[in-house]
Structure formats: structure tokens, C-alpha cells
Design a protein around this motif. Structure first.
Motif, PDB file in Angstrom:
ATOM      1  N   PHE A   1     -36.558  -8.880   4.648  1.00 56.47           N
ATOM      2  CA  PHE A   1     -36.145  -9.777   5.728  1.00 56.47           C
ATOM      3  C   PHE A   1     -37.280 -10.052   6.715  1.00 56.47           C
ATOM      4  O   PHE A   1     -37.051 -10.664   7.755  1.00 56.47           O
TER       5      PHE A   1
ATOM      6  N   ALA B   1     -31.352  -6.152   9.963  1.00 57.50           N
ATOM      7  CA  ALA B   1     -30.835  -6.973   8.859  1.00 57.50           C
ATOM      8  C   ALA B   1     -30.628  -6.116   7.615  1.00 57.50           C
ATOM      9  O   ALA B   1     -29.603  -6.237   6.930  1.00 57.50           O
TER      10      ALA B   1
ATOM     11  N   TYR C   1     -28.231 -14.694  11.364  1.00 61.90           N
ATOM     12  CA  TYR C   1     -29.500 -14.034  11.660  1.00 61.90           C
ATOM     13  C   TYR C   1     -29.806 -13.998  13.153  1.00 61.90           C
ATOM     14  O   TYR C   1     -30.789 -13.378  13.552  1.00 61.90           O
TER      15      TYR C   1
ATOM     16  N   ASN D   1     -27.500  -3.829   8.134  1.00 63.69           N
ATOM     17  CA  ASN D   1     -26.226  -4.539   8.135  1.00 63.69           C
ATOM     18  C   ASN D   1     -25.866  -5.103   6.770  1.00 63.69           C
ATOM     19  O   ASN D   1     -24.727  -4.976   6.309  1.00 63.69           O
ATOM     20  N   VAL D   2     -26.830  -5.738   6.128  1.00 70.58           N
ATOM     21  CA  VAL D   2     -26.562  -6.314   4.806  1.00 70.58           C
ATOM     22  C   VAL D   2     -26.214  -5.217   3.805  1.00 70.58           C
ATOM     23  O   VAL D   2     -25.281  -5.361   2.998  1.00 70.58           O
TER      24      VAL D   2
ATOM     25  N   ILE E   1     -26.919 -14.911   2.844  1.00 65.78           N
ATOM     26  CA  ILE E   1     -28.140 -14.103   2.876  1.00 65.78           C
ATOM     27  C   ILE E   1     -29.379 -14.983   2.965  1.00 65.78           C
ATOM     28  O   ILE E   1     -30.354 -14.651   3.640  1.00 65.78           O
TER      29      ILE E   1
ATOM     30  N   ARG F   1     -35.612 -13.121   0.132  1.00 67.61           N
ATOM     31  CA  ARG F   1     -34.158 -13.006   0.216  1.00 67.61           C
ATOM     32  C   ARG F   1     -33.482 -13.544  -1.038  1.00 67.61           C
ATOM     33  O   ARG F   1     -32.385 -13.107  -1.392  1.00 67.61           O
TER      34      ARG F   1
ATOM     35  N   LEU G   1     -29.048 -10.467  14.014  1.00 66.72           N
ATOM     36  CA  LEU G   1     -29.922  -9.490  13.365  1.00 66.72           C
ATOM     37  C   LEU G   1     -31.335  -9.683  13.912  1.00 66.72           C
ATOM     38  O   LEU G   1     -32.106 -10.477  13.392  1.00 66.72           O
ATOM     39  N   ASP G   2     -31.639  -8.943  14.948  1.00 66.42           N
ATOM     40  CA  ASP G   2     -32.887  -9.183  15.683  1.00 66.42           C
ATOM     41  C   ASP G   2     -34.131  -8.833  14.895  1.00 66.42           C
ATOM     42  O   ASP G   2     -35.182  -9.437  15.074  1.00 66.42           O
ATOM     43  N   THR G   3     -34.061  -7.826  14.064  1.00 59.91           N
ATOM     44  CA  THR G   3     -35.255  -7.329  13.375  1.00 59.91           C
ATOM     45  C   THR G   3     -34.969  -7.180  11.888  1.00 59.91           C
ATOM     46  O   THR G   3     -33.800  -7.123  11.467  1.00 59.91           O
ATOM     47  N   PRO G   4     -36.009  -7.106  11.064  1.00 60.60           N
ATOM     48  CA  PRO G   4     -35.797  -6.852   9.635  1.00 60.60           C
ATOM     49  C   PRO G   4     -35.038  -5.547   9.383  1.00 60.60           C
ATOM     50  O   PRO G   4     -34.244  -5.466   8.448  1.00 60.60           O
TER      51      PRO G   4
ATOM     52  N   VAL H   1     -37.978 -13.739   7.892  1.00 62.70           N
ATOM     53  CA  VAL H   1     -37.012 -14.529   8.651  1.00 62.70           C
ATOM     54  C   VAL H   1     -37.591 -14.796  10.036  1.00 62.70           C
ATOM     55  O   VAL H   1     -37.838 -13.860  10.808  1.00 62.70           O
TER      56      VAL H   1
END
Length: 854
Positions: free
Chosen positions: A511, A473, A464, A476-477, A449, A596, A467-470, A514
């Protein structure tokens, strides 16, 4: 005296209702004889709105602590129908202000329920969000299939499930030039006429004329169709009665739903709530909350939903006439499983034999078949603890890390076209190291993470890249590691859970820091920067970043920026120079400021049940064929576990093991429950949710292809890969393979387990029977069939060797009777014996026993 046939028929027609009543009552006699006094609830009734209603419940406690529902057996009448009415199902509705009694006749006598009606002549004004939204939802007007879909329906758009009441109020009262309502003549409002089907309406009739919903909607329009006071009480929660119930086959139960408002008041919303069963084949429910059990034993969760609030009633239907004998217990799993089966009256199957356990454990733990030598040695081993020793050996084999690396690569979307081949290799190697070292799961997730650094370097940073965008993310998380499906909450309040849009964007904000930056070598690195709160798309206000369900922390007002001192040049003061246009300050942050870190601290905290429960359920589903919660990554109160005490104990056990996945796996596989046979008993033949017998599990595409190569002695050779690589070890998810495609290897586009398709198909059967690739493996000159045919073995020993090689067991007497003549008729050596061996291998490869783990 005999009755003529026509008279007899007439007599039966007249007395049928009474006979039915006494038949039901007689069927309950054995329970009522040992039961306590019948109760009618509530003891008193008060209704304060013209369209209010209240559902009576008539129940009988029994000596065995069950509750018998007599609501639809009892008879009801109002002493004064000019004040209140009651229908044949026990629903009280008001007529005018006053007091009266409802008389309830039941097998124990009669009960009088005092009823007070008020607020009819001078009712309080209706509130659109509190009183009208439930009508639209119950009538399915704001569902996704009607006006709630993204583009609306025929120019009329509502928000899904009424998650934005203000927008819905505007759509009804202001849009379309206000033509949907008529304040001067409410009954001629288009909204009402279409709902009553008095005007052409694609959705048909949504409620009946004169019904509670019709009268309430008409009154709201006559009151001016206002939104309502912002100070009006708001809904806090709903409660269902009963919260759990045990029913016999074909038994029934009337539910009652209470809405509790912020001012502490309670109101019955039984007729306005929505109901849904998670196991309709076991117990179904209608629109008024009437539950009907089937003849199948098991459990069903009845979901009640009202104004975004949800609750559940658990229905249990035990198997009648079963004498339950508790089998031995190996650990707490068996104790809790037997408790559940005993309550349901379902007998567990017998233990599986050694050969079945051997093959099951090999395929489940390391994804390969046992060799003929391993099978022969295990079956001959007299040690009483040989199964436990086998589990220990399997967990120490390198194939364990290979298999679970593949499984987690699916979950983490290790898609080489998305994260680049170098990124896929990097994260695959990192994953394998985690399982080789048996790194505690919470530490493994923490590093994942909070990943940062070059995506090509061995590590989790490539996670990451997918995972293109917050927002992606967060989704999925939440789904992979917490079992929370947030996707619905992106647009509206989750229909079956507590999460809304604010929760969604608060989680996504964790996120937002990131960042992806280019590296000097042309690659990419994950770099944490200062996180930013995200905007709520509906209110356009910023939502404070925080984990799910966490109360926002008060923030200090930002300190004013210091005014730069003027610059003195040649004795003259000049303003400080402004930053150059396009200047970007260094936004890199240290680990303490990375949100995170706060997120993973919250995820792995001992009091966060989602994290350990999700992983416990995922491992359980892998080894037992289905999760205690299904779908396995959808943990919520409205989707309860089939055995909640067991899931809670498993979750605790995983935490007590310090997230040691091997130790947790040992507990699962050493339980007697895991070692049950697939053969069923009369009482558990229809059980599909309580693990009373082992399940047949289709082999994953990669494991099946490796098994075919091992059984035939001709491993698959993958284009561009060195010989000896198994399908499980192939990190390239885009490797062209017809076998992978038809057997359901996931493309890693989502994190859902459902992406891996294990459903059998005609294409699969035809491929196994007829494909030249499979036949080439079977007929290979150095394959197992040819090798066994050349050995100086008797026909019986040859057949034993083929069965041990393909199925890890010896042939049964019936199989010997059918197959030995084929080998006896062939010469000891030569083409005929080899062809006979090839035919036997082909038959075994196409058997259900080979294609499934059982």
C-alpha cells in the motif's frame, strides 16, 4: 474380624495410594477389556544434554478407535538412578553418561524402555537463541507484563517472546555495566539470584533452585554467556502428541511436544513449551502439558508454543449416555452439523415454529420486523415450502441492501469526521449499489482494494481516507478480508500465529504506492504512484513488498541510467543541464504496476483459503449468533473452528457460488440448523459452541430503534433528515443520539466487530421502561396502540392484533389469560381501552422476546 476405629484409619492411610491406583484402573476396565496392548512411547530414549528431558506417554488403543492415556496411572522406576532418573509423571532426566532402562508398570504388565545418556561429561556449548530464550519465555520474563513491555521493567528490557535474540543477549550481557551476570562466579549472577528469589525481585521466584532451567542458565553463564554459533541448527517446527484426543468427563491426557531442528534432529521440549486452552471450562492444561477435562461436553484446542512455533491438540469431550437420533437434512450444513453433534453426544433442539422463523428471518436478512399483515398471511399459508419462498422474497427487498450497507460501513470505517461527509455519502452510495446489484463479493472487494479517484465521487476511493498509512491499510485489509490480525507483528513475532515483523512490513509495502493529491475543487483524490519497499525497523533493511506468506521474487538489478549527451551550443559542447532543484518526475503508474492489483489477485485466488473462509465465517456469525471461529476475524491454526469440516465446506461453497452472497445466504437460511428453536434439551443446555440450538441475538442499536418505531407506529425522526429515513439508513456515524450511545452503535474507529456492543445494561433497561421518548411513541394519537383501540374488535382480536404488530405472533393461552381481563374491563372505545392497549404495547416492548432475535 473387626478392626478398631484407630487401626482402620491407620490402615486406610497406608493403603490409600494403592486403593486410588486400583480405583482408576477399575474405572478403565470396561475399556481395557476390549482394548489393544498398552504401548509406551518412545520405545527407546536418548538424551544428549545435561539439562535435557524426555516425557514418556503410556497409552491404550480401544476397540472404538479411541486412545486411553495411562501416563499418570503407570508407575516408573530407573534401574540405575546414577545414570538416569524418572519422576512419578514419566519424565526422564539424565545424570551421567551411560545406559540403563526405565521400567514402566501399568495395568497390562511392565514395559522396559532402554535409555542412553551421552554428552553429560563433555556437553556441547549452549546457544542463547536456542536454549536460553525458551527459559526466559517459560518463566514469563519476556512477556508484556514484565521485562517485555515497551519500557521494560526497572531498567531491564527484553523483546516480547524473545523475537530479537541478539538484542536480548546484549541486554543481559552488556547493559547495566554487565552487572547481570558474573562469569567468574555464575551462581552469584544477579540474573540467577533474582530468578531464584535470593535477591529482592518484583516478579518473585521464577524457577526453583536445582531445576532444569536453573542448571541450564548457570551452565550458559559458566561457558562465557556467548550468543552461540550462527551455524547451529535452528528450530523448524514443533509437533504435539497426540494431535487429537477424545476424553470422557473428568478424563486426562498428558501431552508431549517435540522440537524439530533444521538438521532433522528431534528433542523433547514438553517441560519448556507453553500451553494454553481456548476453552478452559471444557478442558484446562497446566504448565507440563497435562490436560484435565471438565464435565461439560464440547471441544477445546490446546495450544502449544515454543520459540515462536505453535501447534494445537484438539480435545473432544462427548456427552455420556445420549442416544443420538439424526434429524432430517436439508443440505450439507445439516449433515456436517449432525456429524459433529453425534460425535459429541449432543442432541439438537426441535425446529422453531413458523412465527419464530418469520421474525428471525426478517430481522436477520433485512433488519426490520414483519408487519401484522405479513405475519398473519405467513402463519396462515399452508405451503410446505413457504420458509424458502420467504427467504427469496426477503433477499429481493430493498431493505436488504440498506442493512448490509450499514454493516459494511462499520467494517470499512465510514467515519464522516475522518473521510468527510461527502466521502461518507460517496462510499455509502457505492456500497448500496453493490448490494442492490448483488455484485459478486470478490469483484466488490477488488474494486475497493484498488480504489482510486476523487473521494467525493460515488465510489470506494474514500476507503483510503480512513487509512492514513500503509501500515494501517495492511492491518485493516488483512483483518477485514482475510481474518488475519497483523497488529502484534508490527513490534514482534505474533505469539499465536506465523506472522513476524518481516511479514508485516512486506504487506504494508503493498500500500506504499497509495498517494493522496489535492484536486482543483479543493477536494482530494487517491492516486497510485510507484510503490516503495519499507524498512524493517529492527534491521533497518528494506523488506520486499509482497502479500502475506508469499516468497519474495528475485529482482533484476536496476539498469544504469543513461548518461545524457552534451549539448552543443555555437559549436562548443556543454554538459547536459541538471534537473531543476525541486523537480518531481511524474510518478503515476498504470494499473499493471499497482501492487494492490497483485495483492487482490492473490487474495481472491482459488487456493487462498483465507478470503472465502473469512467471509463465510462472517456471514455465519451474523445469522447464527456466533462464528465457527471466534473472534470471527481471527483465523489461525491456534484458533480452530468449532466445526472445521463445516467451515471448509462453507468456504468451498462460497467459491462455488462465484461469491454470490444472496445464493450463499439462501443455503444458510434453508438449512434445518438455522431453523432450530432456542429451547434446549438436557443434553444441549450447556452447549454454546456447536449450534445445537438457536442463540438469542441482541438487536443492533439501529435495528432496535427502527423496530420500536415500527411496533409503536411512530417512526423516529432524525434531526436534519427527511421523515421516513430509518436508523439503518443514517450514514452519519456522529449523529447525536443517546439511544445509539447506550445501545452500542459503533463509532467506526476500528474494523473489529467487537466495536459494536450488544451487551445488555441497566441504562438500556431504564431507558426502555422510563424514557419520555419511548412513552411518547407508545402514546402517540396516530400510533398503533391508539389505532388498534379505535377498531371495532373484540378483546381477543384486539390482543391478537397487538401481538402480531409487536411480536409477529399470536398470544399464547397463558398470555391471553393474563391480558384479556384488562381489555374486557375497558369500554369498547375511549381512553380506557386505549390506555390498556398502550400498557400492553409497553409490556411487549420491554420483553426479552422483543429485544432479542431468537
Amino acid at each position: 474380624m473387626r478392626l478398631a476405629l484407630p487401626n482402620l484409619r491407620s490402615w486406610l492411610r497406608m493403603t490409600a495410594p494403592a486403593l486410588a491406583f486400583f480405583a482408576v484402573t477399575a474405572g478403565l476396565c470396561q475399556h481395557l477389556a476390549a482394548a489393544e496392548k498398552i504401548t509406551v512411547t518412545p520405545a527407546t530414549a536418548e538424551l544428549d544434554q545435561p539439562e535435557a528431558s524426555l516425557q514418556l506417554l503410556v497409552s491404550q488403543p480401544t476397540a472404538d478407535k479411541r486412545i486411553i492415556d495411562l501416563t499418570r496411572v503407570a508407575k516408573y522406576r530407573s534401574e540405575d538412578e546414577k545414570i538416569a532418573r524418572v519422576d512419578e509423571l514419566g519424565l526422564i532426566t539424565p545424570v551421567t553418561d551411560g545406559q540403563t532402562n526405565v521400567i514402566v508398570e501399568h495395568p497390562d504388565g511392565t514395559t522396559k524402555v532402554p535409555v542412553t545418556i551421552k554428552g553429560i561429561k563433555d556437553p556441547t556449548h549452549l546457544s542463547f537463541p536456542r536454549d536460553i530464550i525458551p527459559i526466559l519465555t517459560k518463566a514469563t520474563c519476556n512477556m508484556g507484563g514484565c521485562h517485555g513491555k515497551a519500557e521494560g521493567q526497572n531498567g531491564f528490557k527484553l523483546t516480547v517472546f524473545g523475537f530479537d535474540p541478539k538484542a536480548d543477549h546484549d541486554a543481559i550481557t552488556k547493559e547495566g555495566r554487565g552487572r547481570r551476570i558474573s562469569l567468574a562466579s555464575p551462581e552469584h549472577s544477579l540474573l540467577l539470584r533474582k530468578a531464584l528469589a535470593n535477591e529482592p525481585h518484583g516478579g518473585g521466584q521464577r524457577f526453583e533452585e536445582g531445576s532444569i532451567r536453573h542448571r541450564r542458565l548457570a551452565r550458559w553463564i559458566s561457558e562465557g554467556a556467548t550468543y552461540g554459533s550462527e551455524e547451529a541448527p535452528t528450530l523448524v517446527r514443533i509437533e504435539v502428541e497426540p494431535t487429537e484426543q477424545v476424553l470422557h468427563a473428568k478424563g486426562t491426557q498428558q501431552l508431549r511436544v517435540w522440537a524439530i531442528d533444521s538438521d532433522g534432529s528431534r528433542r523433547c521440549v514438553t517441560t519448556e513449551a507453553e500451553y494454553e486452552s481456548n476453552a478452559g471450562v471444557i478442558a484446562g492444561v497446566d504448565g507440563r502439558g497435562f490436560v484435565q477435562a471438565s464435565e461439560l461436553a464440547g471441544e477445546a484446542a490446546i495450544l502449544a508454543r515454543y520459540l515462536g512455533q505453535v501447534t494445537v491438540c484438539r480435545i473432544t469431550i462427548p456427552q455420556p449416555g445420549v442416544t443420538f437420533t439424526r434429524p432430517p437434512e436439508n443440505n450439507f450444513i445439516d449433515r456436517l452439523a449432525w456429524d459433529k453433534l453425534q460425535r459429541l453426544g449432543i442432541e439438537p433442539s426441535e425446529m422453531c415454529d413458523d412465527a419464530t422463523f418469520l421474525r428471525r428471518a426478517f430481522l436477520d436478512v433485512i433488519g426490520v420486523l414483519p408487519t401484522a399483515a405479513e405475519a398473519k398471511a405467513f402463519l396462515a399459508d399452508p405451503a410446505p415450502n413457504k420458509r424458502s419462498l420467504l427467504v427469496d422474497r426477503l433477499l429481493d427487498r430493498p431493505e436488504y441492501a440498506d442493512y448490509w450497507t450499514m454493516r459494511f460501513s462499520d467494517l470499512l470505517r465510514v467515519d464522516q469526521s475522518k473521510i468527510t461527509p461527502q466521502g461518507a455519502v460517496a462510499i455509502t452510495r457505492w456500497l448500496q449499489r453493490q448490494f442492490v446489484e448483488n455484485r459478486p463479493y470478490d469483484q466488490f472487494v477488488r474494486e475497493l482494494i484498488t480504489a482510486k479517484g476523487n473521494v467525493k465521487a460515488e465510489g470506494p476511493a474514500a476507503f483510503y481516507k480512513a487509512l492514513d498509512t500503509p501500515e494501517i491499510a495492511a492491518r485493516n485489509v488483512s483483518q477485514v478480508f482475510l481474518g488475519i490480525r497483523l497488529e502484534c507483528a508490527q513490534c514482534h513475532h505474533h505469539p499465536s500465529d506465523r506472522w513476524g515483523q518481516e511479514d508485516y512490513f512486506a504487506m504494508a509495502g503493498m500500500f506504499s504506492g497509495v498517494s493522496r493529491k489535492k484536486t482543483p475543487d479543493g477536494g482530494e483524490a487517491i492516486v497510485p504512484i510507484v510503490a516503495k519497499d519499507l524498512k524493517h525497523p529492527r534491521t533497518n533493511e528494506f523488506v520486499q513488498a509482497r502479500p502475506l506468506g508469499v516468497t519474495p521474487k528475485p529482482r533484476k538489478a536496476p539498469e544504469p541510467e543513461p548518461v545524457p549527451e552534451p549539448v552543443v551550443v555555437k559549436g562548443k559542447a556543454r554538459p547536459a543541464p541538471k534537473p531543476k532543484k525541486g523537480f518531481v518526475p511524474d510518478t503515476a503508474v498504470n494499473e499493471a504496476a499497482d501492487p494492490r492489483v497483485e495483492l487482490v489477485d492473490w487474495m481472491t485466488a482459488p487456493d487462498n483459503q483465507y478470503f472465502s473462509t473469512m467471509m463465510a465465517n462472517r456471514l455465519w456469525a451474523h445469522y447464527f449468533g456466533r462464528g465457527l471461529v471466534e473472534p470471527i476475524d481471527d483465523l489461525r491454526i491456534t484458533n480452530p473452528a468449532s466445526n472445521e469440516p463445516l467451515l471448509l465446506e462453507l468456504s468451498k461453497h462460497l467459491r462455488d457460488c462465484k461469491y454470490d452472497l444472496k445464493a450463499f445466504t439462501r443455503t444458510l437460511l434453508n438449512s434445518r440448523l438455522y431453523q432450530l428453536a432456542t429451547t434446549t434439551t438436557p443434553s444441549n443446555a450447556t452447549d454454546e459452541q456447536n449450534f445445537s440450538h438457536a442463540a438469542h441475538k441482541a438487536l443492533p442499536a439501529e435495528v432496535l430503534l427502527d423496530a420500536i418505531g415500527q411496533a409503536t407506529g411512530t417512526p423516529e425522526v432524525f434531526n436534519g433528515w427527511p421523515e421516513g429515513h430509518r436508523a439503518v439508513q443514517i450514514w452519519d456515524n456522529k449523529l447525536p443520539s443517546y439511544f445509539f450511545r447506550i445501545f452500542g452503535r459503533p463509532v467506526r474507529a476500528t474494523v473489529c466487530e467487537c466495536e459494536r456492543s450488544n451487551e445488555p445494561s441497566i441504562s438500556q433497561a431504564l431507558h426502555l421502561m422510563n424514557s419520555p421518548e419511548i412513552m411518547t411513541k407508545i402514546r402517540n394519537r396516530s400510533g398503533n396502540a391508539a389505532t388498534v383501540a379505535k377498531q371495532p374488535l373484540s378483546a381477543a382480536d384486539t390482543l391478537d392484533q397487538l401481538y402480531l404488530t409487536v411480536l409477529a405472533r399470536y398470544p399464547k393461552p397463558g398470555e391471553k389469560e393474563q391480558l384479556l381481563p384488562i381489555l374486557v374491563e375497558s369500554p369498547d372505545e375511549g381512553p380506557a381501552r386505549r390506555e390498556a392497549c398502550e400498557d400492553i404495547v409497553w409490556v411487549l416492548l420491554n420483553s426479552k422476546e422483543f429485544l432479542f432475535n431468537h
